[in-house]
Design a protein around this motif. Structure first.
Motif, PDB file in Angstrom:
ATOM      1  N   VAL A 101       2.204   0.509  -9.876  1.00  0.00           N
ATOM      2  CA  VAL A 101       0.816   0.114  -9.590  1.00  0.00           C
ATOM      3  C   VAL A 101       0.630  -1.373  -9.874  1.00  0.00           C
ATOM      4  O   VAL A 101      -0.017  -2.096  -9.111  1.00  0.00           O
ATOM      5  CB  VAL A 101      -0.175   0.957 -10.431  1.00  0.00           C
ATOM      6  N   GLY A 102       1.214  -1.848 -10.969  1.00  0.00           N
ATOM      7  CA  GLY A 102       1.093  -3.263 -11.320  1.00  0.00           C
ATOM      8  C   GLY A 102       1.701  -4.178 -10.279  1.00  0.00           C
ATOM      9  O   GLY A 102       1.132  -5.233  -9.954  1.00  0.00           O
ATOM     10  N   ILE A 103       2.858  -3.808  -9.734  1.00  0.00           N
ATOM     11  CA  ILE A 103       3.477  -4.608  -8.674  1.00  0.00           C
ATOM     12  C   ILE A 103       2.539  -4.690  -7.462  1.00  0.00           C
ATOM     13  O   ILE A 103       2.353  -5.760  -6.869  1.00  0.00           O
ATOM     14  CB  ILE A 103       4.829  -4.004  -8.266  1.00  0.00           C
ATOM     15  N   THR A 104       1.943  -3.561  -7.117  1.00  0.00           N
ATOM     16  CA  THR A 104       1.016  -3.528  -5.985  1.00  0.00           C
ATOM     17  C   THR A 104      -0.195  -4.413  -6.241  1.00  0.00           C
ATOM     18  O   THR A 104      -0.617  -5.177  -5.369  1.00  0.00           O
ATOM     19  CB  THR A 104       0.542  -2.087  -5.715  1.00  0.00           C
ATOM     20  N   ILE A 105      -0.749  -4.312  -7.442  1.00  0.00           N
ATOM     21  CA  ILE A 105      -1.937  -5.113  -7.775  1.00  0.00           C
ATOM     22  C   ILE A 105      -1.630  -6.598  -7.629  1.00  0.00           C
ATOM     23  O   ILE A 105      -2.377  -7.341  -6.970  1.00  0.00           O
ATOM     24  CB  ILE A 105      -2.392  -4.826  -9.217  1.00  0.00           C
ATOM     25  N   GLY A 106      -0.550  -7.047  -8.258  1.00  0.00           N
ATOM     26  CA  GLY A 106      -0.220  -8.465  -8.233  1.00  0.00           C
ATOM     27  C   GLY A 106      -0.021  -8.996  -6.831  1.00  0.00           C
ATOM     28  O   GLY A 106      -0.535 -10.065  -6.478  1.00  0.00           O
ATOM     29  N   GLY A 107       0.716  -8.253  -5.997  1.00  0.00           N
ATOM     30  CA  GLY A 107       0.983  -8.716  -4.642  1.00  0.00           C
ATOM     31  C   GLY A 107      -0.205  -8.592  -3.716  1.00  0.00           C
ATOM     32  O   GLY A 107      -0.554  -9.540  -2.998  1.00  0.00           O
ATOM     33  N   PHE A 108      -0.858  -7.429  -3.717  1.00  0.00           N
ATOM     34  CA  PHE A 108      -1.945  -7.188  -2.768  1.00  0.00           C
ATOM     35  C   PHE A 108      -3.146  -8.089  -3.056  1.00  0.00           C
ATOM     36  O   PHE A 108      -3.734  -8.679  -2.148  1.00  0.00           O
ATOM     37  CB  PHE A 108      -2.373  -5.717  -2.815  1.00  0.00           C
ATOM     38  N   TRP A 109      -3.522  -8.192  -4.330  1.00  0.00           N
ATOM     39  CA  TRP A 109      -4.657  -9.036  -4.688  1.00  0.00           C
ATOM     40  C   TRP A 109      -4.411 -10.489  -4.302  1.00  0.00           C
ATOM     41  O   TRP A 109      -5.287 -11.154  -3.735  1.00  0.00           O
ATOM     42  CB  TRP A 109      -4.913  -8.956  -6.197  1.00  0.00           C
ATOM     43  N   SER A 110      -3.219 -10.985  -4.616  1.00  0.00           N
ATOM     44  CA  SER A 110      -2.918 -12.394  -4.358  1.00  0.00           C
ATOM     45  C   SER A 110      -2.952 -12.722  -2.870  1.00  0.00           C
ATOM     46  O   SER A 110      -3.321 -13.824  -2.478  1.00  0.00           O
ATOM     47  CB  SER A 110      -1.549 -12.755  -4.938  1.00  0.00           C
TER      48      SER A 110
ATOM     49  N   MET B 129       0.830  -1.204   0.000  1.00  0.00           N
ATOM     50  CA  MET B 129       0.000   0.000   0.000  1.00  0.00           C
ATOM     51  C   MET B 129       0.869   1.260   0.000  1.00  0.00           C
ATOM     52  O   MET B 129       0.521   2.263  -0.630  1.00  0.00           O
ATOM     53  CB  MET B 129      -0.925  -0.016   1.217  1.00  0.00           C
ATOM     54  N   GLY B 130       2.015   1.212   0.685  1.00  0.00           N
ATOM     55  CA  GLY B 130       2.953   2.333   0.634  1.00  0.00           C
ATOM     56  C   GLY B 130       3.485   2.549  -0.778  1.00  0.00           C
ATOM     57  O   GLY B 130       3.652   3.694  -1.234  1.00  0.00           O
ATOM     58  N   LEU B 131       3.751   1.450  -1.487  1.00  0.00           N
ATOM     59  CA  LEU B 131       4.217   1.534  -2.868  1.00  0.00           C
ATOM     60  C   LEU B 131       3.146   2.160  -3.762  1.00  0.00           C
ATOM     61  O   LEU B 131       3.453   2.960  -4.660  1.00  0.00           O
ATOM     62  CB  LEU B 131       4.576   0.137  -3.383  1.00  0.00           C
ATOM     63  N   LEU B 132       1.874   1.827  -3.504  1.00  0.00           N
ATOM     64  CA  LEU B 132       0.776   2.407  -4.284  1.00  0.00           C
ATOM     65  C   LEU B 132       0.705   3.917  -4.072  1.00  0.00           C
ATOM     66  O   LEU B 132       0.496   4.675  -5.033  1.00  0.00           O
ATOM     67  CB  LEU B 132      -0.550   1.754  -3.895  1.00  0.00           C
ATOM     68  N   ALA B 133       0.865   4.356  -2.821  1.00  0.00           N
ATOM     69  CA  ALA B 133       0.838   5.796  -2.541  1.00  0.00           C
ATOM     70  C   ALA B 133       1.941   6.516  -3.309  1.00  0.00           C
ATOM     71  O   ALA B 133       1.717   7.585  -3.899  1.00  0.00           O
ATOM     72  CB  ALA B 133       0.976   6.039  -1.039  1.00  0.00           C
ATOM     73  N   PHE B 134       3.138   5.938  -3.305  1.00  0.00           N
ATOM     74  CA  PHE B 134       4.261   6.540  -4.040  1.00  0.00           C
ATOM     75  C   PHE B 134       3.941   6.619  -5.529  1.00  0.00           C
ATOM     76  O   PHE B 134       4.223   7.641  -6.187  1.00  0.00           O
ATOM     77  CB  PHE B 134       5.535   5.722  -3.815  1.00  0.00           C
ATOM     78  N   ALA B 135       3.349   5.554  -6.082  1.00  0.00           N
ATOM     79  CA  ALA B 135       3.006   5.540  -7.506  1.00  0.00           C
ATOM     80  C   ALA B 135       1.987   6.622  -7.835  1.00  0.00           C
ATOM     81  O   ALA B 135       2.080   7.293  -8.876  1.00  0.00           O
ATOM     82  CB  ALA B 135       2.462   4.164  -7.893  1.00  0.00           C
ATOM     83  N   ASP B 136       1.004   6.813  -6.955  1.00  0.00           N
ATOM     84  CA  ASP B 136      -0.013   7.847  -7.175  1.00  0.00           C
ATOM     85  C   ASP B 136       0.609   9.238  -7.197  1.00  0.00           C
ATOM     86  O   ASP B 136       0.306  10.063  -8.077  1.00  0.00           O
ATOM     87  CB  ASP B 136      -1.081   7.771  -6.086  1.00  0.00           C
ATOM     88  N   PHE B 137       1.471   9.518  -6.232  1.00  0.00           N
ATOM     89  CA  PHE B 137       2.103  10.832  -6.168  1.00  0.00           C
ATOM     90  C   PHE B 137       3.042  11.059  -7.358  1.00  0.00           C
ATOM     91  O   PHE B 137       3.163  12.182  -7.872  1.00  0.00           O
ATOM     92  CB  PHE B 137       2.850  11.007  -4.849  1.00  0.00           C
ATOM     93  N   LEU B 138       3.703   9.983  -7.805  1.00  0.00           N
ATOM     94  CA  LEU B 138       4.577  10.087  -8.973  1.00  0.00           C
ATOM     95  C   LEU B 138       3.765  10.450 -10.214  1.00  0.00           C
ATOM     96  O   LEU B 138       4.170  11.296 -11.017  1.00  0.00           O
ATOM     97  CB  LEU B 138       5.332   8.779  -9.191  1.00  0.00           C
ATOM     98  N   ALA B 139       2.605   9.820 -10.373  1.00  0.00           N
ATOM     99  CA  ALA B 139       1.734  10.127 -11.510  1.00  0.00           C
ATOM    100  C   ALA B 139       1.248  11.578 -11.445  1.00  0.00           C
ATOM    101  O   ALA B 139       1.125  12.251 -12.473  1.00  0.00           O
ATOM    102  CB  ALA B 139       0.541   9.172 -11.525  1.00  0.00           C
ATOM    103  N   ALA B 140       0.990  12.060 -10.238  1.00  0.00           N
ATOM    104  CA  ALA B 140       0.471  13.418 -10.069  1.00  0.00           C
ATOM    105  C   ALA B 140       1.462  14.485 -10.510  1.00  0.00           C
ATOM    106  O   ALA B 140       1.059  15.591 -10.889  1.00  0.00           O
ATOM    107  CB  ALA B 140       0.072  13.642  -8.617  1.00  0.00           C
TER     108      ALA B 140
END
Length: 385
Positions: A102-111, A76-87
């Motif tokens: 975001v893809g790394i977060t999706i794969g790990g968090f969902w699984s 989730m911390g990685l997702l926050a960083f990705a969001d701010f980077l996109a901004a």
């Protein structure tokens, strides 16, 4: 039921789903800002799916002995960083880097997170908790994407990603505080994933997932340009159309949760047939607002059931290895999502958004025929040992 822990996981998946599909409602302004075509901008949907398909088994296997609460927090911390980077992305390639994260977060968090219900609640509450967790998928459409589109229209698309970054930090705190320690209890190995592929029911589920997800995302990734160019919806109303679609998706999610207990294969066939009808008819009667809105409702109801049907199929096919089943579901779903967005982008750039709707509907029809022809492919419910 440990409601707060379940809610924290649900909010985590909501944040991930919303971030993943947020570009759908902002595709045109982002493409304009970076001077790329709408088809090329569709790479923002393609990249996370490709990476997530790889990250699902890799992250799950390599971190199999770590506490799952710790892993969810890190992701989730990685997702926050990705969001701010996109901004703050100054160029399109930086935006794509953020989408890789975001893809790394999706794969790990969902699984890890999608199959946590049995560890958070008593056995009797697992079906209800699972439905709540999976409700985050359509909620990302009903709340996340329309809200992000609205914020983008009012304050610019960068503000939408910044808001998602703040939300991700809040979810990180909630996961840390509300989840109990979750030490690894069953390490998922690559050999277990390879072994699952020899199962006929798994192969049917993979093919069905491939067809319906590619049909959906090849079309849905470009629904915003379709509404602008074909339906001629005013920019300020597009978020309303997406809101209606998402609301229908929430209903479809819970209806599917009830229907699959009476027939999983039949439920999956019906929802895919409705998806096919909606996308095939959009170029025909979607030129008017009423026709387009009606078909978006049908489409939302249909697709809201798809993740529940697909994940349940995999779970029933491998009841003794739930995390492995979730990894396979995540990897196949995300890989096909990215392929659908990529194929849709190629079609849109070379033809039109109306054409991609028609072709997507045709693929959905093929999926119905495949699952219908599978006959007794559905495996009965069997509890894990």
């Amino acid at each position: 039921m440990n409601r707060l822990a379940v809610l924290a996981v649900t909010m985590g998946i909501f944040s991930i789903v919303t971030t993943e599909i947020l570009p759908i409602g902002l595709l045109t302004p982002i493409a304009s800002r970076f001077h790329v075509s709408e088809g090329a901008a569709g790479l923002m949907m393609t990249m996370p799916g490709i990476v997530a398909a790889i990250a699902a088994p890799v992250v799950t296997v390599t971190t199999g002995r770590l506490d799952r609460r710790l892993m969810l927090g890190v992701l989730m911390g990685l997702l926050a960083f990705a969001d701010f980077l996109a901004a703050v992305a100054p160029a399109f390639w930086v935006m794509l880097v953020s989408r890789v994260l975001v893809g790394i977060t999706i794969g790990g968090f969902w699984s890890i997170g999608a199959g946590l219900a049995p560890r958070l609640v008593p056995a009797a509450s697992v079906p209800r908790a699972t439905a709540v967790i999976f409700s985050a998928v359509p909620l990302g459409s009903v709340l996340g994407v329309p809200a992000g589109t609205l914020i983008g229209n009012l304050a610019g698309w960068r503000a939408s990603f910044a808001v998602m970054g703040v939300l991700s930090i809040a979810v990180l705190i909630a996961l840390t505080v509300l989840l109990p320690p979750l030490p690894a209890v069953q390490v998922t190995r690559l050999s277990a994933l390879r072994g699952m592929l020899s199962d006929r029911h798994i192969r049917i589920g993979l093919l069905a997932t491939f067809l319906v997800v590619i049909a959906h995302f090849a079309a849905y990734t470009y629904v915003e340009p379709f509404l602008r160019q074909v339906t001629h919806v005013k920019v300020g109303l597009i978020s309303v159309f997406l809101l209606v679609y998402g609301a229908a998706g929430v209903i479809g999610n819970f209806v599917a949760g009830w229907a699959i207990t009476r027939g999983l294969r039949a439920t999956w066939i019906v929802c895919t047939a409705l998806l096919a009808a909606a996308t095939l008819l959009l170029p025909v009667i979607g030129g008017g607002s009423i026709g387009a809105l009606t078909l978006l409702v049908v489409w939302g109801l249909a697709y809201g059931a798809v993740p529940v049907c697909s994940s349940t199929w995999f779970a029933r096919s491998a009841p003794d290895t739930p995390e492995a089943a979730t990894v396979l579901f995540t990897a196949s779903f995300q890989a096909t999502l990215s392929l659908g967005a990529l194929v849709g982008g190629v079609i849109v750039d070379r033809t039109s958004t109306a054409t991609v709707m028609t072709l997507s509907g045709s693929v959905a029809v093929v999926m119905v025929a495949v699952l219908w022809g599978a006959g007794g492919g559905e495996r009965p419910v069997r509890p894990a040992r």
